[in-house]
Design a protein around this motif. Structure first.
Motif, PDB file in Angstrom:
ATOM      1  N   VAL A 248       5.891  11.848   6.587  1.00  0.00           N
ATOM      2  CA  VAL A 248       4.680  11.030   6.722  1.00  0.00           C
ATOM      3  C   VAL A 248       4.074  10.767   5.348  1.00  0.00           C
ATOM      4  O   VAL A 248       3.953  11.674   4.533  1.00  0.00           O
ATOM      5  CB  VAL A 248       3.657  11.740   7.635  1.00  0.00           C
ATOM      6  CG1 VAL A 248       2.355  10.961   7.695  1.00  0.00           C
ATOM      7  CG2 VAL A 248       4.222  11.925   9.029  1.00  0.00           C
ATOM      8  N   ILE A 249       3.731   9.507   5.108  1.00  0.00           N
ATOM      9  CA  ILE A 249       3.060   9.143   3.860  1.00  0.00           C
ATOM     10  C   ILE A 249       1.672   8.596   4.178  1.00  0.00           C
ATOM     11  O   ILE A 249       1.406   8.160   5.295  1.00  0.00           O
ATOM     12  CB  ILE A 249       3.863   8.096   3.057  1.00  0.00           C
ATOM     13  CG1 ILE A 249       4.005   6.790   3.842  1.00  0.00           C
ATOM     14  CG2 ILE A 249       5.200   8.648   2.629  1.00  0.00           C
ATOM     15  CD1 ILE A 249       4.477   5.623   3.022  1.00  0.00           C
TER      16      ILE A 249
ATOM     17  N   HIS B 134      -1.458   6.212   7.878  1.00  0.00           N
ATOM     18  CA  HIS B 134      -0.381   7.193   7.832  1.00  0.00           C
ATOM     19  C   HIS B 134       0.836   6.551   8.482  1.00  0.00           C
ATOM     20  O   HIS B 134       0.754   6.071   9.611  1.00  0.00           O
ATOM     21  CB  HIS B 134      -0.786   8.465   8.582  1.00  0.00           C
ATOM     22  CG  HIS B 134      -1.908   9.184   7.915  1.00  0.00           C
ATOM     23  ND1 HIS B 134      -3.223   8.931   8.208  1.00  0.00           N
ATOM     24  CD2 HIS B 134      -1.908  10.124   6.951  1.00  0.00           C
ATOM     25  CE1 HIS B 134      -3.996   9.695   7.466  1.00  0.00           C
ATOM     26  NE2 HIS B 134      -3.230  10.423   6.684  1.00  0.00           N
ATOM     27  N   LEU B 135       1.923   6.543   7.738  1.00  0.00           N
ATOM     28  CA  LEU B 135       3.148   5.889   8.186  1.00  0.00           C
ATOM     29  C   LEU B 135       4.338   6.798   7.909  1.00  0.00           C
ATOM     30  O   LEU B 135       4.248   7.715   7.093  1.00  0.00           O
ATOM     31  CB  LEU B 135       3.350   4.566   7.430  1.00  0.00           C
ATOM     32  CG  LEU B 135       2.229   3.540   7.568  1.00  0.00           C
ATOM     33  CD1 LEU B 135       2.206   2.618   6.379  1.00  0.00           C
ATOM     34  CD2 LEU B 135       2.431   2.758   8.843  1.00  0.00           C
ATOM     35  N   THR B 136       5.453   6.494   8.537  1.00  0.00           N
ATOM     36  CA  THR B 136       6.660   7.257   8.240  1.00  0.00           C
ATOM     37  C   THR B 136       7.237   6.791   6.914  1.00  0.00           C
ATOM     38  O   THR B 136       7.117   5.611   6.549  1.00  0.00           O
ATOM     39  CB  THR B 136       7.719   7.102   9.348  1.00  0.00           C
ATOM     40  OG1 THR B 136       7.968   5.721   9.568  1.00  0.00           O
ATOM     41  CG2 THR B 136       7.280   7.764  10.629  1.00  0.00           C
TER      42      THR B 136
ATOM     43  N   ALA C 284       4.882  -2.400   3.263  1.00  0.00           N
ATOM     44  CA  ALA C 284       3.484  -2.807   3.126  1.00  0.00           C
ATOM     45  C   ALA C 284       3.063  -3.644   4.338  1.00  0.00           C
ATOM     46  O   ALA C 284       1.918  -3.566   4.789  1.00  0.00           O
ATOM     47  CB  ALA C 284       3.284  -3.584   1.832  1.00  0.00           C
ATOM     48  N   TYR C 285       3.984  -4.425   4.878  1.00  0.00           N
ATOM     49  CA  TYR C 285       3.686  -5.216   6.067  1.00  0.00           C
ATOM     50  C   TYR C 285       3.328  -4.307   7.245  1.00  0.00           C
ATOM     51  O   TYR C 285       2.365  -4.557   7.967  1.00  0.00           O
ATOM     52  CB  TYR C 285       4.864  -6.118   6.441  1.00  0.00           C
ATOM     53  CG  TYR C 285       4.627  -6.863   7.729  1.00  0.00           C
ATOM     54  CD1 TYR C 285       3.805  -7.987   7.753  1.00  0.00           C
ATOM     55  CD2 TYR C 285       5.178  -6.426   8.921  1.00  0.00           C
ATOM     56  CE1 TYR C 285       3.551  -8.658   8.932  1.00  0.00           C
ATOM     57  CE2 TYR C 285       4.926  -7.079  10.105  1.00  0.00           C
ATOM     58  CZ  TYR C 285       4.117  -8.200  10.118  1.00  0.00           C
ATOM     59  OH  TYR C 285       3.852  -8.858  11.283  1.00  0.00           O
ATOM     60  N   GLU C 286       4.085  -3.221   7.425  1.00  0.00           N
ATOM     61  CA  GLU C 286       3.808  -2.292   8.518  1.00  0.00           C
ATOM     62  C   GLU C 286       2.433  -1.638   8.341  1.00  0.00           C
ATOM     63  O   GLU C 286       1.712  -1.423   9.311  1.00  0.00           O
ATOM     64  CB  GLU C 286       4.896  -1.227   8.602  1.00  0.00           C
ATOM     65  CG  GLU C 286       6.229  -1.797   9.080  1.00  0.00           C
ATOM     66  CD  GLU C 286       7.364  -0.813   8.943  1.00  0.00           C
ATOM     67  OE1 GLU C 286       7.878  -0.372   9.989  1.00  0.00           O
ATOM     68  OE2 GLU C 286       7.731  -0.474   7.790  1.00  0.00           O
TER      69      GLU C 286
ATOM     70  N   ARG D 288       8.623  -1.173  -0.039  1.00  0.00           N
ATOM     71  CA  ARG D 288       8.602   0.134   0.631  1.00  0.00           C
ATOM     72  C   ARG D 288       7.478   0.978   0.040  1.00  0.00           C
ATOM     73  O   ARG D 288       7.453   1.221  -1.162  1.00  0.00           O
ATOM     74  CB  ARG D 288       9.930   0.866   0.451  1.00  0.00           C
ATOM     75  CG  ARG D 288      11.105   0.119   1.002  1.00  0.00           C
ATOM     76  CD  ARG D 288      11.342   0.498   2.430  1.00  0.00           C
ATOM     77  NE  ARG D 288      12.420  -0.330   2.970  1.00  0.00           N
ATOM     78  CZ  ARG D 288      12.471  -0.711   4.221  1.00  0.00           C
ATOM     79  NH1 ARG D 288      11.523  -0.342   5.049  1.00  0.00           N
ATOM     80  NH2 ARG D 288      13.454  -1.451   4.648  1.00  0.00           N
ATOM     81  N   LEU D 289       6.563   1.371   0.886  1.00  0.00           N
ATOM     82  CA  LEU D 289       5.423   2.165   0.443  1.00  0.00           C
ATOM     83  C   LEU D 289       5.848   3.552  -0.005  1.00  0.00           C
ATOM     84  O   LEU D 289       6.780   4.133   0.543  1.00  0.00           O
ATOM     85  CB  LEU D 289       4.414   2.304   1.583  1.00  0.00           C
ATOM     86  CG  LEU D 289       3.687   1.036   1.993  1.00  0.00           C
ATOM     87  CD1 LEU D 289       2.961   1.251   3.322  1.00  0.00           C
ATOM     88  CD2 LEU D 289       2.707   0.608   0.917  1.00  0.00           C
ATOM     89  N   LYS D 290       5.130   4.053  -0.988  1.00  0.00           N
ATOM     90  CA  LYS D 290       5.297   5.423  -1.442  1.00  0.00           C
ATOM     91  C   LYS D 290       4.003   6.166  -1.128  1.00  0.00           C
ATOM     92  O   LYS D 290       2.942   5.564  -1.037  1.00  0.00           O
ATOM     93  CB  LYS D 290       5.589   5.448  -2.944  1.00  0.00           C
ATOM     94  CG  LYS D 290       6.901   4.787  -3.304  1.00  0.00           C
ATOM     95  CD  LYS D 290       7.002   4.589  -4.820  1.00  0.00           C
ATOM     96  CE  LYS D 290       8.104   3.653  -5.180  1.00  0.00           C
ATOM     97  NZ  LYS D 290       7.914   2.288  -4.750  1.00  0.00           N
ATOM     98  N   ASP D 291       4.110   7.477  -0.962  1.00  0.00           N
ATOM     99  CA  ASP D 291       2.930   8.269  -0.665  1.00  0.00           C
ATOM    100  C   ASP D 291       1.881   8.055  -1.752  1.00  0.00           C
ATOM    101  O   ASP D 291       2.178   8.144  -2.937  1.00  0.00           O
ATOM    102  CB  ASP D 291       3.310   9.749  -0.575  1.00  0.00           C
ATOM    103  CG  ASP D 291       2.223  10.595   0.038  1.00  0.00           C
ATOM    104  OD1 ASP D 291       1.492  10.090   0.925  1.00  0.00           O
ATOM    105  OD2 ASP D 291       2.094  11.757  -0.362  1.00  0.00           O
TER     106      ASP D 291
END
Length: 151
Positions: free
Chosen positions: A43-44, A62-64, A69-71, A128-131
């Motif tokens: 989780v990030i 909070h996302l996996t 960024a769209y999610e 792709r998002l990073k924490d």
């Protein structure tokens, strides 16, 4: 005397079973701690900001791990997109505010780095998002953006 022996045997069996129970509980606790560590890795947390020129909305999501960024944007806003062959999905509307070709106003995306916003050279579907990332979706004319746009 036989009764004491029997009582002693029962006590030993109960102590043994209690010991087994404690070993089992300890093992389950360690197993749960490992699973929490795994989930923590999966989780990030990312900050998502929407600036439409008159209102700024910011929330933590909070996302996996591996989410885009769209999610993240979808978690906090109503989003419209259009597919362009060879380029993929493009954000055309956020919370009812659409791109306006005639006025030259579009939704742009930026990431905060060292306290400054910097335009991304990829779209929200590709980033792709990073924490710990902070992402900005800004609406306006490219030349007026509060960050340097790539290109």
């Amino acid at each position: 005397m036989i009764f004491l022996r029997r009582e002693f045997k029962v006590c030993l069996i109960l102590i043994f079973l209690l010991g087994l129970g404690l070993v089992y509980v300890s093992h389950r606790q360690n197993s749960l701690q490992e699973r929490v560590k795994q989930l923590d890795y999966l989780v990030i947390e990312a900050g998502m900001r929407i600036d439409n020129g008159t209102h700024i909305e910011q929330r933590e999501v909070h996302l996996t791990r591996g989410a885009t960024a769209y999610e993240g944007l979808e978690r906090i806003a109503s989003v419209g997109t259009k597919h362009y062959p060879g380029m993929g999905e493009y954000i055309t509307r956020i919370n009812g505010l659409s791109n306006d070709r005639e006025k030259g106003k579009f939704w742009l995306i930026a990431k905060q780095e060292n306290g400054e916003w910097k335009g991304l050279n990829v779209g929200a579907y590709s980033y792709r998002l990073k924490d710990g990332d902070n992402i900005l979706f800004w609406y306006g004319k490219t030349k007026n953006a509060p960050f340097k746009t790539p290109g």
